[in-house]
Write an enzyme that holds these catalytic residues in place. Structure first.
Site, mmCIF file in Angstrom:
data_model
loop_
_atom_site.group_PDB
_atom_site.id
_atom_site.type_symbol
_atom_site.label_atom_id
_atom_site.label_comp_id
_atom_site.label_asym_id
_atom_site.label_seq_id
_atom_site.Cartn_x
_atom_site.Cartn_y
_atom_site.Cartn_z
ATOM 1 C CG ASP A 188 -40.825 -24.880 -7.341
ATOM 2 O OD1 ASP A 188 -40.500 -24.438 -6.235
ATOM 3 O OD2 ASP A 188 -41.955 -24.711 -7.837
ATOM 4 N NE ARG B 212 -43.600 -22.306 -16.758
ATOM 5 C CZ ARG B 212 -43.063 -23.522 -16.595
ATOM 6 N NH1 ARG B 212 -43.262 -24.462 -17.479
ATOM 7 N NH2 ARG B 212 -42.327 -23.781 -15.538
ATOM 8 C CG ASP C 192 -39.438 -32.355 -7.220
ATOM 9 O OD1 ASP C 192 -40.473 -32.973 -6.958
ATOM 10 O OD2 ASP C 192 -38.439 -32.366 -6.482
HETATM 11 N N1 LIG Z 1 -27.337 -19.539 -16.019
HETATM 12 C C1 LIG Z 1 -28.233 -20.434 -16.408
HETATM 13 N N2 LIG Z 1 -28.529 -20.580 -17.723
HETATM 14 C C2 LIG Z 1 -29.453 -21.466 -18.136
HETATM 15 N N3 LIG Z 1 -30.148 -22.286 -17.316
HETATM 16 C C3 LIG Z 1 -29.885 -22.182 -16.008
HETATM 17 C C4 LIG Z 1 -28.917 -21.263 -15.495
HETATM 18 N N4 LIG Z 1 -28.885 -21.386 -14.141
HETATM 19 C C5 LIG Z 1 -29.776 -22.364 -13.836
HETATM 20 N N5 LIG Z 1 -30.383 -22.836 -14.935
HETATM 21 C C6 LIG Z 1 -31.455 -23.854 -15.055
HETATM 22 O O1 LIG Z 1 -32.721 -23.236 -15.185
HETATM 23 C C7 LIG Z 1 -33.717 -24.195 -14.831
HETATM 24 C C8 LIG Z 1 -34.982 -23.503 -14.347
HETATM 25 O O2 LIG Z 1 -34.681 -22.810 -13.215
HETATM 26 P P1 LIG Z 1 -35.680 -22.244 -12.132
HETATM 27 O O3 LIG Z 1 -36.318 -23.296 -11.399
HETATM 28 O O4 LIG Z 1 -34.909 -21.261 -11.375
HETATM 29 O O5 LIG Z 1 -36.764 -21.415 -12.934
HETATM 30 P P2 LIG Z 1 -38.144 -21.775 -13.527
HETATM 31 O O6 LIG Z 1 -38.040 -23.049 -14.265
HETATM 32 O O7 LIG Z 1 -38.613 -20.583 -14.237
HETATM 33 O O8 LIG Z 1 -39.112 -21.951 -12.325
HETATM 34 P P3 LIG Z 1 -40.062 -23.135 -12.011
HETATM 35 O O9 LIG Z 1 -39.142 -24.320 -11.844
HETATM 36 O O10 LIG Z 1 -40.744 -22.718 -10.775
HETATM 37 O O11 LIG Z 1 -40.938 -23.262 -13.202
HETATM 38 C C9 LIG Z 1 -33.060 -25.081 -13.782
HETATM 39 O O12 LIG Z 1 -33.220 -26.416 -14.150
HETATM 40 C C10 LIG Z 1 -31.587 -24.694 -13.815
HETATM 41 O O13 LIG Z 1 -30.737 -25.807 -13.932
#
Ligand SMILES: Nc1ncnc2c1ncn2[C@@H]1O[C@H](COP(=O)(O)OP(=O)(O)OP(=O)(O)O)[C@@H](O)[C@H]1O
Length: 512
Positions: free
Chosen positions: A218, A329, A484
Site C-alpha cells: 500500500d 509482521r 495509510d
Molecule cells: N527501489 C526502492 N528502494 C527502496 N524503497 C523503495 C523503492 N521503491 C519504492 N520504495 C518504497 O518502499 C516503500 C514500501 O513499499 P510498498 O508499499 O510497495 O511495500 P510494503 O511496505 O511492503 O507494503 P505495505 O505498504 O502493504 O506494507 C514505499 O514507501 C516506497 O516509497
C-alpha cells in the site's frame, strides 16, 4: 475496428477439436454468453434421441481470446478462449468439495471452413474482434473510451523493495502471461528509490496512459496518489484508474477492490496476484472515497485508507523491522503491544456524518478547485474548533484511548477487516476507538482476535461512528501517527472525507 460491424455481436459457426478433427462444435457468441454445442456424431446417434450437449460460458468469465495459425494444417487457424471461473474443487481422493475455487482454463478450437488460410484467418479474426468487444462491453465503458484506451498502455510501477522483495519475479511469473492472453498493454518501470514513483507521475503525459498499476504494497499506492494530487491538473490526473497487484505486506487496496466485487479473495499470495491481474485486465472503472489530511508540520496529504493513532499506529510502525515476515509482521507486533498496552492521552473532535443534515455542505469540486481549497470543514490546525452545541455541529470525545482509527475503506490489510460496513464509496469516514477502561489487555486481545472478519465492532467497548471530518489532538509530543501505513510527524492532525474523488480498476458485483 468497424463500429458498424460490431452493432450486432452475434456469431455462429462450426469449429472442431484441436486434436480430434472428427469432434465438431457449434460456437455461438452473444452479448452475454459463449455457447459451445458439442455436435453428436450423426451416424452414431441415428437411433438415439439424445440432445446435443451445450456448455454456456458467461462473457464475464472470459478474460482473453487469441487467434493462431494451426501447426498441423497450414490452411487452418485456432481460436483460444481464456477463462477464469469459480467452480467446486476436488479433494485428492476425487470427491467434490463444498468449497469454490477460481480456476484458469483455456478452450482451444480449430477452424478450417474454407480452403485457404487467408479466408479462415479473416473469419477467425472476426470472432476475435467480437469476443474482445463483448468483454469490453461487460466493462460498461463507453465505446469511445474502449477504443481509445485499448491502444494505450497502463503504466506499471514495480517496487523491488516491497513486501518480501519478490515483486518483480512475482509479476513476471504470474502476471505477464495472463496479460498477454488478455492482450493487456503495459509498460513497466522498476522503482529505483523511495519517492521515485511519486516523482515519475508528477510529469507523465496523462493521455498517453490507460491507468496506473502498482505492483507493490500500500505504500507505493499512497506515494503515487499523492504524486497525482500534487499536479496542477490533479483533477484530470485522478481520472486515471489505479490498479493494484498485491506484492506488499498489507495489500489493503486490492483487498477492498475485490471485496467490492463480492468475489471470494484467494488465500495464497500467488493466486491472489493472479486474481488481481485478471481483474485489472478486464476491469471496470470504479470510484472510491479518499480523505484530505492536514498534519502538524503544515503538510496536506491525501489518504486512501486510514489514519491511525494508538495501538494500531504503534503496531504498523514498530512492525517495520519484521517486514521479511510479510503480513505476519502485524500479528507479531500486536501480541507484544497487547501484553504491554500504552495509554494515549488527548481528544478527538469530529463532525458527524448525517445524510439528512442539509446545514452541512459537502464538497463541490469544480475545475477551479485547488487542492488547498479541497476541504469544506477544516480550519487551520492552530485555530480551535468550536464544539458549542448551540452554534456548531462539531463534537468532542476526551481520552485517554488505547486505540483510535479513522478509515475510508473496510480492509486494513488482506487479513483484517477494520471497518466491516464500509464500502469504496459510502461518502463518509468511520471513526473507531477503544477507551481506557475495564481490562484493557483483555479488551485489546478480544478486539484483535476478531479483526480478521470485522466482528470486533460487535463489542460494546469498540465505539464507532460515521463522520465527515475530524481533528485528533494528542497531549504527548512523541508517538506514532500513521496515514495509510506511512509515519507522519506526531501532533495534531485533521482530515475530511473526499467522496468518490478517485478511480480504481475494479469490478461491479455480478448479479448471477
Ligand atoms: N527501489 C526502492 N528502494 C527502496 N524503497 C523503495 C523503492 N521503491 C519504492 N520504495 C518504497 O518502499 C516503500 C514500501 O513499499 P510498498 O508499499 O510497495 O511495500 P510494503 O511496505 O511492503 O507494503 P505495505 O505498504 O502493504 O506494507 C514505499 O514507501 C516506497 O516509497
Amino acid at each position: 475496428m468497424a463500429q458498424e460491424e460490431l452493432k450486432s455481436i452475434d456469431l455462429e459457426d462450426i469449429f472442431f477439436h484441436y486434436r480430434h478433427s472428427s469432434q465438431q462444435y457449434i460456437l455461438k457468441l452473444s452479448l452475454t454468453n459463449l455457447s459451445i454445442v458439442t455436435k453428436q456424431d450423426e451416424n452414431k446417434n441415428k437411433s438415439s434421441s439424445s440432445v446435443n450437449n451445450t456448455q454456456i460460458i458467461p462473457i464475464d468469465d472470459i478474460y482473453g481470446c487469441l487467434c493462431m495459425k494451426s501447426m498441423k494444417n497450414s490452411n487452418q487457424c485456432c481460436l483460444t478462449f481464456y477463462l477464469y471461473i469459480l467452480k467446486r474443487s476436488h479433494t485428492l481422493s476425487g470427491i467434490v468439495s463444498k468449497k469454490y475455487d477460481f480456476h484458469r482454463i483455456q478452450h482451444t478450437f480449430m477452424y478450417g471452413k474454407y480452403n485457404d488460410y487467408e479466408t479462415n484467418y479473416a473469419e477467425i479474426m472476426r470472432w476475435h474482434r467480437h469476443v474482445t468487444y463483448a468483454i469490453y462491453l461487460r466493462r460498461n465503458l463507453p465505446f469511445d473510451i474502449m477504443t481509445i484506451k485499448r491502444d494505450k498502455r497502463a503504466l506499471v510501477f514495480v517496487n523491488p523493495a516491497g513486501g518480501a522483495g519478490k515483486a518483480y519475479r512475482l509479476v513476471m511469473e504470474h502476471v505477464a502471461g495472463i496479460w498477454s492472453e488478455a492482450e493487456f498493454n503495459y509498460h513497466i518501470v522498476i522503482t529505483e528509490y523511495a519517492g521515485h514513483a511519486r516523482e515519475y507521475v508528477k510529469t507523465i503525459e496523462l493521455n498517453e496512459w490507460s491507468g496506473i498499476i502498482l505492483a507493490s504494497g500500500d505504500g507505493l499506492i499512497y506515494e503515487v496518489i499523492n504524486g497525482l494530487f500534487n499536479r496542477k491538473d490533479w483533477q484530470e490526473a485522478l481520472t486515471l484508474p489505479i490498479g493494484h497487484l498485491p506484492c506488499g505486506s498489507g495489500n489493503a487496496f486490492i483487498t477492498n477492490i475485490i471485496r467490492h466485487s463480492k468475489q471470494p479473495i484467494e488465500t495464497s499470495m500467488e493466486k491472489f496476484l493472479v486474481q488481481s491481474a485478471i481483474l485489472i485486465a478486464t476491469h471496470q472503472v470504479i470510484p472510491f472515497d479518499m480523505a484530505v489530511i492536514d498534519t502538524c508540520d503544515g503538510q496536506r496529504i491525501f489518504s486512501f485508507l486510514s489514519i491511525a493513532w494508538g495501538i494500531m499506529a504503534d503496531v504498523d510502525y514498530e512492525s517495520e523491522k519484521y517486514r521479511f515476515l510479510g503480513e505476519t509482521r502485524f500479528t507479531v507486533e500486536a501480541v507484544k503491544r497487547i501484553l504491554r498496552p500504552r495509554i494515549y492521552n488527548g481528544y478527538i473532535d469530529y463532525l458527524p456524518y448525517d445524510v439528512t443534515d442539509d446545514t452541512v455542505q459537502t464538497n463541490q469540486i469544480t475545475s477551479n478547485t485547488t487542492t488547498n481549497g479541497l476541504s469544506e470543514h477544516l480550519l487551520p490546525l492552530n485555530e480551535p474548533i468550536s464544539i458549542d452545541p448551540t452554534t456548531s455541529k462539531w463534537r468532542r470525545i476526551d481520552g485517554p484511548f488505547a486505540h483510535v482509527l479513522i478509515t475510508s475503506k473496510a480492509a486494513l490489510s488482506k487479513g483484517s477487516i477494520s471497518t466491516p460496513q464500509s464500502t469504496l464509496t459510502d461518502g463518509y469516514l468511520t471513526l473507531q476507538f477503544i477507551r481506557i477502561h475495564g481490562s484493557i489487555r483483555l479488551n485489546l486481545a478480544k478486539a484483535f482476535t476478531k479483526l480478521s472478519d470485522g466482528k470486533h465492532f460487535n463489542y460494546d467497548f469498540v465505539e464507532w461512528m460515521p463522520i465527515r471530518a475530524f481533528r485528533i489532538v494528542p497531549s504527548e509530543t512523541n508517538g506514532n501517527m500513521m496515514i495509510d501505513g506511512e509515519k507522519v510527524p506526531y501532533g495534531p492532525i485533521q482530515g475530511e472525507v473526499l467522496p468518490s474523488i478517485a478511480r480504481c480498476m475494479g469490478k461491479q458485483p455480478r448479479n448471477d
